[in-house]
Structures are given as structure tokens and as C-alpha cells.
Design a protein around this motif. Structure first.
Motif, PDB file in Angstrom:
ATOM      1  N   TYR B  61     -11.423 119.277  -5.566  1.00 12.63           N
ATOM      2  CA  TYR B  61     -11.783 118.961  -3.953  1.00 12.63           C
ATOM      3  C   TYR B  61     -12.848 119.893  -3.428  1.00 12.63           C
ATOM      4  N   GLN B  62     -12.994 120.967  -3.957  1.00 14.79           N
ATOM      5  CA  GLN B  62     -14.008 121.744  -3.458  1.00 14.79           C
ATOM      6  C   GLN B  62     -15.280 121.322  -4.022  1.00 14.79           C
ATOM      7  N   TRP B  63     -15.250 121.157  -5.341  1.00 13.50           N
ATOM      8  CA  TRP B  63     -16.596 120.853  -6.027  1.00 13.50           C
ATOM      9  C   TRP B  63     -17.019 119.304  -5.394  1.00 13.50           C
ATOM     10  N   ALA B  64     -15.861 118.442  -5.127  1.00 11.63           N
ATOM     11  CA  ALA B  64     -16.342 117.220  -4.493  1.00 11.63           C
ATOM     12  C   ALA B  64     -17.240 117.543  -3.128  1.00 11.63           C
ATOM     13  N   ARG B  65     -16.698 118.498  -2.540  1.00 12.07           N
ATOM     14  CA  ARG B  65     -17.397 118.762  -1.423  1.00 12.07           C
ATOM     15  C   ARG B  65     -18.645 119.856  -1.522  1.00 12.07           C
ATOM     16  N   GLY B  66     -18.918 120.140  -2.908  1.00 12.94           N
ATOM     17  CA  GLY B  66     -20.054 120.811  -3.049  1.00 12.94           C
ATOM     18  C   GLY B  66     -19.934 122.236  -3.022  1.00 12.94           C
ATOM     19  N   ILE B  67     -18.574 122.673  -2.988  1.00 15.75           N
ATOM     20  CA  ILE B  67     -18.453 124.208  -2.865  1.00 15.75           C
ATOM     21  C   ILE B  67     -18.261 124.625  -4.425  1.00 15.75           C
ATOM     22  N   ASP B  68     -18.551 125.700  -4.778  1.00 15.64           N
ATOM     23  CA  ASP B  68     -18.501 126.276  -6.168  1.00 15.64           C
ATOM     24  C   ASP B  68     -17.055 127.045  -6.310  1.00 15.64           C
ATOM     25  N   THR B  69     -16.379 127.033  -7.108  1.00 12.89           N
ATOM     26  CA  THR B  69     -15.461 127.768  -7.451  1.00 12.89           C
ATOM     27  C   THR B  69     -15.448 128.656  -8.544  1.00 12.89           C
ATOM     28  N   PRO B  70     -14.959 129.985  -8.795  1.00 12.27           N
ATOM     29  CA  PRO B  70     -14.926 130.539 -10.060  1.00 12.27           C
ATOM     30  C   PRO B  70     -14.413 130.098 -11.210  1.00 12.27           C
ATOM     31  N   GLU B  71     -15.030 130.354 -12.348  1.00 13.88           N
ATOM     32  CA  GLU B  71     -14.704 129.475 -13.442  1.00 13.88           C
ATOM     33  C   GLU B  71     -13.087 129.939 -14.082  1.00 13.88           C
ATOM     34  N   HIS B  72     -12.651 131.307 -14.022  1.00  9.31           N
ATOM     35  CA  HIS B  72     -11.298 131.557 -14.045  1.00  9.31           C
ATOM     36  C   HIS B  72     -10.538 132.070 -12.764  1.00  9.31           C
ATOM     37  N   HIS B  73      -9.235 131.571 -12.631  1.00  9.94           N
ATOM     38  CA  HIS B  73      -8.759 132.373 -11.576  1.00  9.94           C
ATOM     39  C   HIS B  73      -7.703 133.271 -12.113  1.00  9.94           C
ATOM     40  N   GLU B  74      -7.774 134.369 -11.653  1.00 10.62           N
ATOM     41  CA  GLU B  74      -6.842 135.637 -12.494  1.00 10.62           C
ATOM     42  C   GLU B  74      -5.592 135.225 -12.058  1.00 10.62           C
ATOM     43  N   ASP B  75      -4.713 135.219 -12.862  1.00  4.88           N
ATOM     44  CA  ASP B  75      -3.141 134.874 -12.571  1.00  4.88           C
ATOM     45  C   ASP B  75      -2.580 136.092 -11.845  1.00  4.88           C
ATOM     46  N   LYS B  76      -1.624 135.878 -10.944  1.00  4.39           N
ATOM     47  CA  LYS B  76      -0.767 136.907 -10.450  1.00  4.39           C
ATOM     48  C   LYS B  76       0.245 137.429 -11.520  1.00  4.39           C
ATOM     49  N   PRO B  77       0.452 138.912 -11.491  1.00  4.28           N
ATOM     50  CA  PRO B  77       0.852 139.431 -12.600  1.00  4.28           C
ATOM     51  C   PRO B  77       2.636 139.066 -12.346  1.00  4.28           C
ATOM     52  N   GLY B  78       3.192 139.420 -13.782  1.00  4.60           N
ATOM     53  CA  GLY B  78       4.922 139.062 -13.449  1.00  4.60           C
ATOM     54  C   GLY B  78       4.934 137.428 -13.677  1.00  4.60           C
ATOM     55  N   ILE B  79       6.212 137.372 -13.225  1.00  3.23           N
ATOM     56  CA  ILE B  79       6.848 136.160 -13.367  1.00  3.23           C
ATOM     57  C   ILE B  79       6.203 135.154 -12.609  1.00  3.23           C
ATOM     58  N   GLU B  80       5.595 135.539 -11.356  1.00  7.34           N
ATOM     59  CA  GLU B  80       5.278 134.731 -10.333  1.00  7.34           C
ATOM     60  C   GLU B  80       4.110 133.608 -10.755  1.00  7.34           C
ATOM     61  N   LYS B  81       3.442 134.119 -11.710  1.00  5.52           N
ATOM     62  CA  LYS B  81       2.431 133.138 -12.110  1.00  5.52           C
ATOM     63  C   LYS B  81       3.005 131.825 -12.742  1.00  5.52           C
ATOM     64  N   TYR B  82       4.101 131.839 -13.112  1.00 10.08           N
ATOM     65  CA  TYR B  82       4.778 130.548 -13.789  1.00 10.08           C
ATOM     66  C   TYR B  82       5.141 129.487 -12.692  1.00 10.08           C
TER      67      TYR B  82
END
Ligand SMILES: [Cu+2]
Ligand SMILES: [Cu+2]
Lengths: 338, 616
Positions: B61-82
């Protein structure tokens, strides 16, 4: 080399034991048609193949697991060899011959099963949820028990008016679906006297489990006697509306509706005994006295008024399949059920 | 903990339930056929809202609006990332695994319920008087039986995706999949698909079996729409996932990893993905046509309108036969992958095994009508389909012979993963050899739609998926967690499940040959099957017990398993040459392939070498 000799003996012994074991178990039901003979012949070859293939893999594998298992405390790696071209070719090409052999036998046996005898007797099979009816065009009557003369080929021409069903008598082996909108054919030559059951083999809705009927294979003379008797009854019955109605009802309705005082097992449909003139409670709580108009409406448009305590499962196709006269006949028949 | 679980559950259920339920609301009182399209539409909206709500499409959605987002998003630590839309293929792999296991439990529970009803002839508790979700006992039996089939299939598809997602990038030395966002999307449409499937049970159920043949499915209750929609959505997951996997293997292999130096599981994954990418559309299409027949009254399969019910079966099986190879090829890949590790020997005939996967995939496309020998399809066409079907035995045979040759002369070790591999071989062999009788037309006229077939395909699916999947879980669990699973419990799991399962499948085939039809809630007591059915029910419960032990093992091993951060199995595979659990972006130092993958026992040989940056 010693390993290979032992494994070959093991494989042969295992094949033999499995095959003898399987055959002595009696895997198939008794066979009661000439078509079954050809199928059982192929099945027997299949069992040999299965026993051999199972042994061919499991014997060397078990042997290797014992002989080449790592001993306690042993370290090190296994022998290093990555493949053997000749072996690979062999176990690709040799099975190919087996495949062709079995495909050939399969086609041959299919030919046997489908061989039409010009003198075959035609019986028309009608299936509706969840009921079989067998029509004998040579004699002009219908029955809900399938009587067959022994040693004469029967050509079943089969039709379904609602969903797909499948005609299967395990003792005859062969099976064929009944597909709405077309006529399918099944050839059976019974060769063993006895009572069997036809069991619908294609899931056809709620009461699929109960879509079964009796099949009787009889001596030709007994069959003939029964058929002529039925023919006479049919001729007599077709002279009156209620008689015709009974025949129609047997074809279309009595798989669900019962004409005795107890409901049929498996399907929940109102009992017809004493139906005419009684006061019926409907789903919305109101009540209605069962008269001709109500009956006609119930048949043509079953969803219009639903009887209290029943799921509206009644087919909605009768407006297409039954003529006005036929419906009147059925109603005349219902009126006689007091 | 309980609170967190509740919040998660609501986060999963509400985004799909609200649109599904509310969009039909205003139309509720109008006629029935007005409601049905509304439910279909609502369900579709539910899926989209679910995916949108979880932020899976944010970057697009951001790209469609012409906004760049980072290549990687760092995951939250621990179980929450799942619980969030991670882009890491390892996290996604575990998300797939957990969802697959959850569905395995649901589908298994359904089976236990109707298996209990089958323990004796006559109806015991699913009776006509019994009522639940607007269904009587018989209807509920059919709904449960039908859902058992499809839920297990989706569970297997997700399990397959789990293995391919987690393993393939690691095996080929990639830092992630080629399209990480697409990967996340492929996963996140699966939970709503599963929820839709289960909702079919509550919305009136359906009585068609997983095959959904019309005209029966055209008349079934509303539940069938949810079933169609669930399968349809799960299909997106398969198609997009396989596209991603093919791109990844084509483009992202480590230096020096030529086609015939790829780990064998990668070959299996490619073959699998080719099928999933090209065949899945057909099941979606065939179900969609029935849905259109229902809501738009188009007559595709309605003979009264010139339609043809057999056409549906052709469309349906054109996917659903190749689909069985989607279920089993990865499992067979796991078997080929693990045997050398535990036999300490090279994989016998690597190239032949690799090619046999492709051959199975290709031949698999021209055998579909073997499911239709009694259907009233063209009589004579049955013969060529018999030939093509029997041909599948050749590449499958190549695998078996090569496996036996692989362990021959080895130094075989049998920890839990190896036990499951060996179990897979035997069980899949049983599935394999009981297949040809179904392929030869005349014998199939007897076998079709009986418990023989039920036994046969449970053998192929247990041997081809369930056993290898467990092998993979036991084998790579340390890679994901840095701990190992309890061996004793693992062995109990194996030695309980295997005999119970063998009893189950032998018993099924036995009564099938004698006349037990498929998909019946009740059977004629005169057949004398009561005792055997009781045995089958008990076996079913023993399998369930063994799976419970597995789950117990899983939980305690995650909590306090024996640490295993090194090369626990002494494998040559690249992922074991780095520390466990796997670092977030896989290989911090890239590697180069310098040898053959399975040269166990060849002194001084190496599969990979890490590329140390050259000093100037
Ligand atoms: Cu049926
Ligand atoms: Cu198939």
C-alpha cells in the motif's frame, strides 16, 4: 555376496508367506457373477505382485537394518558408493514390463466384464434419494426387489433423477454410477443362487448409508413364475387409479415415506398411513386439514408448507417428472391408506 | 497467559467474523437465495479484512502511494513475532507449522467423533433425534466426514509449505525467499481459509464429502459455500507460495550450487511447486462454477439446463490427482534427505531420485480419470488412463530401490527422526503397492468408493506426509530452537503410532474388499463388520494418544529441552554448519559449494566452504 544370497532367500520366502497368508484370509466376498470371475482372476495376480513387491523392499531393508546397524560405541562412516548405472537401468526397465503386463491384463479383463450378450435381458434401474426401483420392460412392471434369473446376462440401463448414485452388489464385483441426465449401463451375468444386497456406493446425501435393497438370484423357472405373477398384478392394478398410483409411489416416493404406521429408518419423512383427512401441524405452528389441494401443493412445491418436526428434504423436481394424471393417481392411492 | 491467548484469538476471529456476519445482516429476512450470495461475499470480505488488518499488505500500500519502506523489518524478539506479519521465511515456516498442526488436531478430532459412531453398527449418538447446528445426527456425520477430508488436506498443504519455506532458503544458502512480502501474504490467507472451512460446520454443514460433486453439492446447505470459499482461499496460498519457491531456487542459490548439487529436498520442492502452481486453479475453478450454479443459477453441471455432472469430475480431479503428489513429494524428499545422514552413506542414484520427482509430477498430470472409472466417462478412455496410472509406479519404484541401496552397507543409526523415515518408507510402500489394483479398471470396478480405497490413501498420505513431517520436525527442531526433543518420548510416539496406524489401514482395506462402502454413517449389521470397526476405532484413538505425546514432548522440549546448538546429527548440509538457532538473516558469512552434498564416507570431502573475505 553372502548377503545377497540370504536376502534373495528371505525375499522369496516372504513373498510366499504373504501371498499364502492373504489368499487363506479370504479377502473377497463370494463371487456370484461371471464378471466376478474375471475380476477375481486379475485380483489374484495383483496379490502376487503386491506380496512380491512388499518383500522385495522390506526384506532387504530389514536385513540391512540388522546387519548394517551401528554397534554400540562404533564410530566411522558407511561404505562409499554413489550409484550403479546398470542397476538403475534394470530397475527402471524391468518394472516397465510388469506395468505393460498388468495394463494388458487389466484391459483384457475389462473387455470380459463388458462383453455384451445379444440375448441379455434388459432391466431399467431408477434411483432417487434414497431408493432403488427396478423396472422389467419385458414384463411391464416395477419392483423394489431385484429378482434375477441365474446364468442369463442382465443389461441394467440405469437412470437417476436427482443426484449421482452408484449401483454395487459386492458379490457381483462390478459397479457403475447413475448420473442425472444420462443412461448408464451395467452388465451382470449372475451365476450363483442366493440373496444379496445392492448398496449405493456414491455419496448421495443424508441417508446414503440406507440406500440398499434386496437382490435375489433365482432359478429361471422361479424367476419366470414370479415375473408373470407380478405382470398379472400390474395389469390388474393399472386398471384403477389407486393401482397406478401405488406403482408410481413405489418408484418415486416410498423410499422416504412409509405406508405402514412406522417411519422408515434413516430418512425422516411423514408416514402416509391415515394421512388423508387428518389435521397436520405445520412448521410455523398453524395447522391444516389434509385434502387434495394440500396434497397437490405438497408434491409440486414441497417447500410451500412444511410439516412440523421434519427437515424439508423432499425432492422439488416432481413438477417436472410427474404429469397431472400421475399425481391424481398417487393421491388416489394415498386416499386408500386408512 | 490466558488473557494473551484470548486477545490473540479475538484478533484472529473478529476481522473475519465481523464482515462475514454483518454483510448478510440487512438481507437476513429476505428470501433464502438472497442470503446465499451475501454470505459468499461476506466471507470473501472477511478474508481480505483479515489480511489487511494484520498489516500484511501495508508495504504494498505504501509503495502504491509512492512511499518507500525498508527492505527488511526487524522482527520483535521472543514469541511475539510469530503473531505478526513477519517477513522472515523461518518465522513464516514456523507459523505454517503451527497452523498445520492446529488443523491436524481439528481434523483428527472430527475423525475421532465419527469414528466413535462407526464403532458399532446402527446409530449410537449421531442419531436422527440428535441435533446440533441445525443438523441431525446423519447430517452432522456427513459434515464432519467431509470436513475431516478437506481440513486434513489443507493441513497437509500448510505442512508442505512449512517444510519448503523453512528449509529451502537454508539449504540453498539464500538469506530469505525471493519475495518475502508475497510469502507473508501466502501464509496470512491460510488462517482465514481454515476458519471459513470450520465455519461450514456451524452454517448448516454439507453432505458431499471433500469432493463436492454436483448435483449433490448444488443442493447442499449453506455450509458448502463456506467450504468452497475456504478451499478457494487456501488455493491462493498454494499458488503464490509455489511461485515464490520456484523463483527463489532459480535465482538465489549459493555460489557453485549447480542443479545436481542441490540438496535433494530442493528437487522435491521444485517438482511440488510446479504442480501446485499450475494445477491448483482447477479445483478453485470447479468449486467456483458450482458456487455460480448455486447463486447465479448457471447450469454448468445441471443436466436440466444442458450441463454435465461428469465434467465437474474431470475439472476437479485434474487438480486433485496431481495434488496428492503435492502432498507426498516433499515427504519423499525428506526421506531422501535424511537417509544418508543416518546411514552415513551417499544417497544412491542422486540424479535418478531427482528426476523421478519430476517424472512423477509430469505423469501425474495425465492420470486424473482413474478416479472416475465408474463415473460414466467415456468407456474406452479408461484404458489409456490405466496405462498412464500404472506408469507412475516406475519413478516411484526408482525411489524405493534407491533408498534400500542407500542404507545397504551403511553404518545405520536409528534415533527418532530416522525411525520416522523408516516408518515412512514401509507405510508409503503399502500405499504404493495397494495402488495398482485401483488402477486396473476391472478390479477398480469392485474397489472404487470402498474402504479399500480409504485404507489405500491413508497409507499414501501417512507414508508420504505424516511420517516424514514428523521426521522433519524431530530433525530440524534443534535448528529452530537450539534444543533437542526428548528421545524417549519421541520413540514412544513412534512405537505407538506405527502399529496403531498399520492396524487401522489394514483393517480398512479388509472390510472394504468385503463390501464396506465409503462415507456411510451406518452399516448393515448383517455384514459382520462390528468387531473390525471397533478395532479400527480403538486404533484411531491410539494414534490420537501418540500425537498427544508428541505435543507434550514439543512443549516440554521448547521449555527445557537439552541444549543442542551445534551439528547435532553430524550432517553435511549447510544449515548445520552454523549455530542453532539459526541467525536472523541465515548465513552471516556466505558459502560456496565445493563438493557433492552426500559424500558421507569419502575422506576429506566437503560439501560447502564459507567464503572468507580475501585480505588485500
Ligand atoms: Cu448413495
Ligand atoms: Cu489419483
Amino acid at each position: 555376496m553372502r548377503h545377497f544370497v540370504i536376502v534373495s532367500i528371505l525375499t522369496a520366502a516372504m513373498t510366499y508367506v504373504i501371498y499364502v497368508g492373504l489368499t487363506s484370509l479370504g479377502l473377497m466376498p463370494v463371487h456370484a457373477s461371471t464378471q466376478a470371475t474375471s475380476i477375481d482372476w486379475l485380483w489374484d495376480w495383483q496379490m502376487r505382485a503386491m506380496s512380491f513387491l512388499f518383500a522385495l523392499i522390506v526384506a532387504p531393508m530389514s536385513y540391512a537394518l540388522v546387519v548394517f546397524h551401528r554397534r554400540k560405541g562404533e564410530t566411522g562412516e558407511g561404505q562409499h558408493f554413489e550409484g550403479n548405472y546398470n542397476l538403475e537401468i534394470a530397475w527402471t526397465v524391468l518394472p516397465l514390463f510388469a506395468v505393460f503386463a498388468f495394463a494388458y491384463m487389466g484391459a483384457y479383463s475389462l473387455g470380459e466384464v463388458r462383453r455384451l450378450d445379444p440375448n441379455a435381458m434388459v432391466i431399467r434401474v431408477h434411483a432417487v434419494q434414497w431408493n432403488w426401483t427396478f423396472e422389467y420392460p419385458d414384463y411391464g412392471f416395477s419392483s423394489d426387489v431385484l429378482h434375477l434369473p441365474i446364468n442369463r446376462q442382465i443389461r441394467l440401463l440405469m437412470e437417476s433423477t436427482d443426484v449421482i448414485h452408484s449401483f454395487w452388489v459386492p458379490e457381483f464385483r462390478v459397479k457403475q454410477d447413475l448420473v442425472p441426465g444420462r443412461v448408464t449401463e451395467l452388465l451382470i451375468t449372475p451365476d450363483r443362487l442366493g440373496a444379496y444386497r445392492v448398496r449405493c456406493a456414491e455419496l448421495c446425501g443424508i441417508s446414503h448409508s440406507y440406500m440398499e435393497d434386496d437382490v435375489l438370484v433365482e432359478e429361471t423357472a422361479d424367476f419366470e413364475e414370479w415375473a408373470l405373477e407380478q405382470q398379472a398384478i400390474a395389469i390388474e392394478a393399472s386398471k384403477t387409479p389407486e393401482g397406478r398410483g401405488r406403482i408410481l409411489a413405489a418408484t418415486y416416493c416410498l423410499g422416504c415415506h412409509s405406508i405402514t404406521s412406522t417411519q422408515l429408518s434413516g430418512v425422516a419423512a411423514p408416514v402416509w398411513l391415515g394421512l388423508f383427512g387428518k389435521t397436520e401441524t405445520l412448521q410455523d405452528g398453524s395447522s391444516v386439514v389434509v385434502d387434495e389441494a394440500y396434497l397437490i401443493e405438497s408434491i409440486l412445491n414441497p417447500l410451500a408448507r412444511i410439516v412440523h418436526g421434519f427437515t424439508p428434504n423432499m425432492p422439488q423436481t416432481f413438477a417436472n417428472t410427474l404429469s397431472a394424471d400421475q399425481i391424481n393417481d398417487i393421491i388416489a392411492f394415498i386416499k386408500t391408506l386408512k | 497467559m490466558g488473557g494473551a491467548l484470548f486477545v490473540t484469538l479475538m484478533r484472529w476471529l473478529l476481522p473475519i467474523a465481523l464482515p462475514t456476519v454483518f454483510s448478510p445482516m440487512p438481507l437476513f429476512d429476505t428470501q433464502f437465495f438472497f442470503r446465499e450470495p451475501a454470505w459468499l461475499f461476506g466471507g470473501l470480505m472477511g478474508v481480505l479484512c483479515f489480511v489487511w488488518y494484520h498489516g500484511v499488505m501495508d508495504d504494498w500500500y505504501q509503495w502504491a502511494r509512492g512511499i518507500d519502506t525498508p527492505e527488511h523489518h526487524e522482527d520483535k524478539p521472543g514469541i511475539e513475532k510469530y503473531f505478526g506479519p513477519s517477513l522472515d521465511h523461518k518465522v513464516i515456516g514456523i507459523q505454517y507449522t503451527v497452523t498445520a498442526l492446529a488443523l491436524l488436531v481439528i481434523g483428527g478430532t472430527f475423525a475421532l467423533i465419527f469414528r466413535t459412531e462407526l464403532a458399532a453398527s446402527r446409530l449410537q449418538f449421531l442419531t436422527l433425534e440428535f441435533r446440533l447446528f441445525e443438523q441431525n445426527g446423519l447430517q452432522l456425520y456427513n459434515s464432519l466426514m467431509s470436513l475431516h477430508g478437506m481440513i486434513m488436506i489443507v493441513s497437509i498443504l500448510l505442512g508442505v509449505a512449512a517444510m519448503m519455506n523453512y528449509l529451502v532458503p537454508l539449504l540453498i544458502g539464500a538469506h530469505d525467499m525471493a519475495f518475502p512480502r508475497l510469502n507473508a501474504f501466502s501464509f496470512w490467507v491460510a488462517p482465514p481459509a481454515a476458519i471459513l472451512l470450520v465455519s461450514a460446520l456451524i452454517l448448516g454443514g454439507f453432505d458431499t464429502g471433500w469432493t463436492g460433486y454436483p448435483p449433490l453439492s448444488a443442493k447442499a446447505p449453506l455450509g458448502i459455500d463456506m467450504f468452497f470459499l475456504g478451499v478457494f482461499t487456501a488455493g491462493w496460498s498454494s499458488i503464490l507460495g509455489s511461485l515464490n519457491l520456484i523463483a527463489t531456487t532459480l535465482r538465489m542459490r549459493a555460489k557453485g550450487m549447480t542443479a545436481f548439487r542441490m540438496p535433494i529436498f530442493v528437487w522435491a520442492s521444485i517438482a511440488t511447486s510446479l504442480i501446485a502452481l499450475t494445477a491448483t486453479q482447477l479445483i478453485g475453478l470447479s468449486f467456483q462454477l458450482v458456487a455460480f450454479q448455486r447463486v447465479l443459477h448457471m447450469g454448468f453441471f445441471d443436466p436440466d439446463k444442458g450441463g454435465n455432472p461428469v465434467l465437474f469430475q474431470h475439472l476437479f480431479w485434474f487438480y486433485s490427482h496431481p495434488a496428492v503428489y503435492v502432498f507426498i513429494l516433499p515427504g519423499l524428499g525428506i526421506v531422501s534427505e535424511l537417509l544418508p545422514v543416518f546411514a552415513r552413506k551417499p544417497l544412491f542414484g542422486y540424479k535418478w531420485i531427482a528426476m523421478s520427482s519430476l517424472a512423477i509430477a509430469l505423469v501425474g498430470f495425465v492420470v486424473w480419470a482413474h478416479h472416475m472409472f465408474t463415473s460414466g466417462m467415456n468407456e474406452y478412455l479408461r484404458v489409456p488412463f490405466m496405462y498412464s496410472t500404472l506408469l507412475v509406479a516406475i519413478p516411484t519404484g526408482v525411489k524405493f530401490f534407491s533408498w534400500v541401496a542407500t542404507i545397504w552397507g551403511g553404518k545405520i543409526d536409528t534415533p527418532t527422526p530416522m525411525l520416522f523415515v523408516l516408518g515412512a518408507i514401509v507405510v508409503f510402500l503399502l500405499g504404493g503397492i495397494t495402488g495398482p489394483p485401483n488402477a486396473t479398471v476391472s478390479v477398480d470396478l469392485h474397489l472404487h468408493d470402498t474402504y479399500y480405497v480409504v485404507g489405500h490413501f491413508h497409507d499414501t498420505l501417512f507414508g508420504g506426509f505424516v511420517f516424514p513431517f514428523f521426521a522433519a520436525l524431530y530433525f530440524w527442531f534443534p535448528k529452530a530452537t537450539g534444543k533437542r526433543m526428548n528421545e524417549t518420548l519421541g520413540k514412544i510416539h513412534f512405537w505407538l503410532m506405527t502399529p496403531a496406524f498399520l492396524t487401522l489401514s489394514f483393517g480398512m482395506m479388509r472390510i472394504g474388499l468385503l463390501g464396506m462402502r465409503r462415507r456411510i454413517a451406518d452399516y448393515d449389521p448383517a455384514l459382520g463388520f462390528d468387531n473390525m470397526h471397533l478395532v479400527l476405532t480403538i486404533s484411531g484413538f491410539l494414534i490420537a494418544l501418540s500425537i498427544l505425546i508428541f505435543f507434550y514432548n514439543l512443549v516440554i522440549s521448547i521449555k527445557r529441552g537439552e541444549p543442542a546448538t551445534g551439528n547435532l546429527w553430524n550432517s553435511r548440509s549447510p544449515e548445520w554448519q552454523v549455530v542453532s538457532p539459526m541467525p536472523a538473516h541465515n548465513y552471516d558469512v556466505p558459502f560456496e559449494v565445493v563438493g557433492e552434498p552426500y559424500d558421507y564416507g569419502l575422506a576429506g570431502s566437503k560439501y560447502i566452504e564459507f567464503i572468507t573475505p580475501k585480505k588485500k
